[in-house]
Design a protein around this motif. Structure first.
Motif, PDB file in Angstrom:
ATOM      1  N   ARG A 254      44.765  38.751  40.217  1.00 14.57           N
ATOM      2  CA  ARG A 254      44.911  37.692  41.104  1.00 14.57           C
ATOM      3  C   ARG A 254      44.351  38.086  42.912  1.00 14.57           C
ATOM      4  N   ALA A 255      45.631  39.183  42.522  1.00 12.97           N
ATOM      5  CA  ALA A 255      45.718  39.591  44.049  1.00 12.97           C
ATOM      6  C   ALA A 255      44.731  41.559  44.377  1.00 12.97           C
ATOM      7  N   GLY A 256      44.251  41.725  43.063  1.00 11.83           N
ATOM      8  CA  GLY A 256      43.140  42.933  43.149  1.00 11.83           C
ATOM      9  C   GLY A 256      41.711  42.296  43.589  1.00 11.83           C
ATOM     10  N   LEU A 257      42.085  40.771  43.327  1.00 16.17           N
ATOM     11  CA  LEU A 257      40.627  40.161  43.384  1.00 16.17           C
ATOM     12  C   LEU A 257      40.196  39.305  44.493  1.00 16.17           C
ATOM     13  N   ALA A 258      40.806  38.737  45.178  1.00 14.62           N
ATOM     14  CA  ALA A 258      41.311  38.456  46.909  1.00 14.62           C
ATOM     15  C   ALA A 258      41.238  39.224  47.314  1.00 14.62           C
ATOM     16  N   ASP A 259      42.462  40.374  47.327  1.00 14.62           N
ATOM     17  CA  ASP A 259      42.027  41.654  48.504  1.00 14.62           C
ATOM     18  C   ASP A 259      40.310  41.856  48.565  1.00 14.62           C
ATOM     19  N   THR A 260      40.006  41.686  47.685  1.00 11.88           N
ATOM     20  CA  THR A 260      38.272  42.914  47.571  1.00 11.88           C
ATOM     21  C   THR A 260      37.221  41.373  48.211  1.00 11.88           C
ATOM     22  N   ALA A 261      37.167  39.632  48.248  1.00  9.26           N
ATOM     23  CA  ALA A 261      36.908  39.053  48.660  1.00  9.26           C
ATOM     24  C   ALA A 261      36.801  38.826  50.324  1.00  9.26           C
ATOM     25  N   VAL A 262      35.545  38.513  50.863  1.00 11.60           N
ATOM     26  CA  VAL A 262      35.604  38.526  52.002  1.00 11.60           C
ATOM     27  C   VAL A 262      37.151  37.284  52.775  1.00 11.60           C
ATOM     28  N   ALA A 263      36.576  35.751  51.757  1.00 16.38           N
ATOM     29  CA  ALA A 263      37.821  34.852  52.064  1.00 16.38           C
ATOM     30  C   ALA A 263      38.507  33.909  50.993  1.00 16.38           C
ATOM     31  N   VAL A 264      39.821  33.815  51.142  1.00 18.28           N
ATOM     32  CA  VAL A 264      39.956  32.763  49.458  1.00 18.28           C
ATOM     33  C   VAL A 264      40.234  31.386  50.250  1.00 18.28           C
ATOM     34  N   LEU A 265      39.067  30.934  50.126  1.00 15.52           N
ATOM     35  CA  LEU A 265      39.385  29.348  50.649  1.00 15.52           C
ATOM     36  C   LEU A 265      40.014  28.137  50.134  1.00 15.52           C
ATOM     37  N   SER A 266      40.406  28.740  48.473  1.00 14.86           N
ATOM     38  CA  SER A 266      41.744  27.425  47.819  1.00 14.86           C
ATOM     39  C   SER A 266      41.649  28.165  46.326  1.00 14.86           C
ATOM     40  N   GLU A 267      42.655  27.928  45.653  1.00 15.52           N
ATOM     41  CA  GLU A 267      43.832  28.006  44.773  1.00 15.52           C
ATOM     42  C   GLU A 267      44.856  27.483  44.195  1.00 15.52           C
ATOM     43  N   ARG A 268      45.061  27.614  42.762  1.00 18.42           N
ATOM     44  CA  ARG A 268      46.383  26.661  42.347  1.00 18.42           C
ATOM     45  C   ARG A 268      45.701  26.771  40.387  1.00 18.42           C
ATOM     46  N   THR A 269      46.583  26.519  40.393  1.00 15.30           N
ATOM     47  CA  THR A 269      47.303  27.595  38.821  1.00 15.30           C
ATOM     48  C   THR A 269      47.141  26.367  37.880  1.00 15.30           C
ATOM     49  N   GLU A 270      46.364  26.863  36.977  1.00 17.13           N
ATOM     50  CA  GLU A 270      45.728  26.232  36.143  1.00 17.13           C
ATOM     51  C   GLU A 270      46.721  25.362  34.792  1.00 17.13           C
ATOM     52  N   GLY A 271      47.210  25.052  34.191  1.00 16.22           N
ATOM     53  CA  GLY A 271      48.023  25.227  32.547  1.00 16.22           C
ATOM     54  C   GLY A 271      48.102  26.020  31.909  1.00 16.22           C
ATOM     55  N   ASP A 272      47.315  27.122  31.579  1.00 16.10           N
ATOM     56  CA  ASP A 272      46.523  28.087  31.103  1.00 16.10           C
ATOM     57  C   ASP A 272      47.868  29.647  31.653  1.00 16.10           C
ATOM     58  N   GLY A 273      48.158  28.502  33.099  1.00 13.12           N
ATOM     59  CA  GLY A 273      48.526  29.921  33.318  1.00 13.12           C
ATOM     60  C   GLY A 273      47.720  30.782  34.792  1.00 13.12           C
ATOM     61  N   ARG A 274      46.074  30.894  33.925  1.00 10.49           N
ATOM     62  CA  ARG A 274      45.193  31.879  34.393  1.00 10.49           C
ATOM     63  C   ARG A 274      45.271  30.909  36.656  1.00 10.49           C
ATOM     64  N   VAL A 275      44.842  31.835  37.418  1.00 12.03           N
ATOM     65  CA  VAL A 275      44.437  30.914  38.642  1.00 12.03           C
ATOM     66  C   VAL A 275      42.919  30.446  38.701  1.00 12.03           C
ATOM     67  N   ARG A 276      43.476  29.261  39.513  1.00 12.96           N
ATOM     68  CA  ARG A 276      41.506  28.806  39.129  1.00 12.96           C
ATOM     69  C   ARG A 276      41.082  29.089  41.291  1.00 12.96           C
ATOM     70  N   LEU A 277      40.446  30.027  41.233  1.00 10.59           N
ATOM     71  CA  LEU A 277      40.296  30.892  42.783  1.00 10.59           C
ATOM     72  C   LEU A 277      38.840  30.648  43.775  1.00 10.59           C
ATOM     73  N   GLU A 278      39.056  30.309  43.890  1.00 10.67           N
ATOM     74  CA  GLU A 278      36.984  30.064  45.344  1.00 10.67           C
ATOM     75  C   GLU A 278      37.377  30.908  46.557  1.00 10.67           C
ATOM     76  N   ALA A 279      36.479  32.204  46.416  1.00 10.33           N
ATOM     77  CA  ALA A 279      36.859  32.651  47.483  1.00 10.33           C
ATOM     78  C   ALA A 279      35.360  33.279  47.425  1.00 10.33           C
ATOM     79  N   THR A 280      34.779  34.142  49.310  1.00  7.68           N
ATOM     80  CA  THR A 280      33.571  34.167  49.487  1.00  7.68           C
ATOM     81  C   THR A 280      33.172  35.468  49.367  1.00  7.68           C
ATOM     82  N   PHE A 281      32.654  36.199  48.787  1.00  2.63           N
ATOM     83  CA  PHE A 281      32.063  37.477  49.042  1.00  2.63           C
ATOM     84  C   PHE A 281      30.454  37.844  49.687  1.00  2.63           C
ATOM     85  N   GLN A 282      30.678  38.613  50.199  1.00  4.07           N
ATOM     86  CA  GLN A 282      29.225  38.917  51.637  1.00  4.07           C
ATOM     87  C   GLN A 282      27.960  38.702  51.198  1.00  4.07           C
ATOM     88  N   ASP A 283      28.374  39.563  49.715  1.00  7.81           N
ATOM     89  CA  ASP A 283      26.321  38.885  49.118  1.00  7.81           C
ATOM     90  C   ASP A 283      25.950  38.640  47.827  1.00  7.81           C
TER      91      ASP A 283
END
Length: 323
Positions: A254-283
């Protein structure tokens, strides 16, 4: 410049006791022949420097020799002021000035403190060239004459002409700007300026030539560079060809992906332990690169074209190694 180099040579000998011509050349970033000429000039001026022969020989000063040549020039003082980041000094073309200034600072210390300071500094390391995974931190190279001209215009408050290439596929063009300040971030240096009253940000590595003009720049007397950088970052993130991605990612990536994004818009932990992440990237290219890196640790939910791109890429690699 030679006078500064001669002072640095004396200070190096005072601090190290004995140094070979090769070591002096490396420290001063000149040739060995230049060092030998400088040694002759110092001797002719009455500085008691002499050579010691043998395998462990080199140049040294007469024991007890003192000098008061510890005054800082303009660039050395400026380098110390930005020395909170060694990479910052290098990005602004002040690396040699910083090294020279620090030699003068060490030489100004009392004898008892000098040895203690030298021992302490060997136990402090700031901004190493690689991280723990041996990934080299990239620093963009900018010609010394370009960064020096830009820096002079920024400090003096003069207008600046730059020959700038906005993108690799575009022809460079001359433009006249009012410089506001210089910022370094993640090994890249930027010029914050205005052009025709509009905020502009230029990457120094794309400045092919620069010319400081005599006319004063139109800019406020005081500036909060931190706030200016933050404001421009906000405008950058809210425009252009940015791509918003919805993905499920394992906690350890999660941290590595978030660091490469321009911005993290939202996130929450799902039942299987994975993080549901909404993020923006440059292009689109940035999004594809960032979401490919974690491999099976990430699953793109949207947009569909990115799911298809990653699937086709994975299928092509699987076919290559099928047998």
């Amino acid at each position: 410049m030679r006078a500064d180099r001669l002072v640095s040579l004396v200070l190096l000998l005072r601090q190290h006791g004995r140094l070979s011509a090769t070591a002096l050349a490396r420290e001063l970033e000149v040739s060995t022949r230049t060092v030998l000429r400088d040694i002759e000039a110092l001797s002719a001026a009455g500085v008691p420097v002499f050579a010691e022969r043998g395998r462990l020989g080199g140049f040294t000063l007469l024991p007890g020799f003192q000098t008061e040549l510890t005054g800082l020039n303009h660039d050395e003082a400026l380098a110390l002021l930005v020395a909170g980041s060694r990479r910052g000094a290098q990005a602004f073309g002040l690396g040699p000035a910083l090294a020279s200034a620090m030699r003068k600072v060490v030489d100004a210390l009392p004898e008892t403190q000098r040895a203690a300071a030298a021992g302490a500094v060997r136990r402090l390391l700031v901004d190493p060239d690689t991280d723990l995974l041996l990934r080299r931190l990239t620093t963009e190279e900018v010609p010394d004459d370009v960064v020096a001209e830009v820096r002079r215009a920024v400090v003096a408050g003069h207008r600046l002409r730059i020959h700038y290439r906005a993108a690799a596929d575009r022809a460079p063009a001359w433009r006249t700007v009012d410089p506001i300040g210089l910022v370094t971030a993640r090994g890249q240096a930027y010029l914050l300026a205005t052009r025709s009253g509009q905020d502009r940000t230029y990457r120094l590595s794309r400045v092919l030539a620069a010319e400081e003009l005599d006319e004063p720049a139109t800019r406020p007397d005081r500036v909060d560079l931190g706030r200016a950088w933050q404001d421009r970052g906000t405008r950058f993130r809210s425009g252009g060809d940015q791509v918003t991605v919805l993905a499920l990612v394992t906690p350890e990536r999660r941290a590595g992906l978030a660091d490469t994004a321009v911005a993290v818009l939202s996130e929450r932990t799902e039942g299987d332990g994975r993080v549901r992440l909404e993020a923006t990237f440059q292009d689109a290219r940035h999004a594809e690169w960032a979401l490919w890196q974690p491999g099976a640790h990430v699953e793109v939910l949207a947009p569909d074209w990115l799911r298809t791109t990653l699937r086709d890429r994975a299928a092509a690699i699987a076919a290559t190694y099928a047998d």
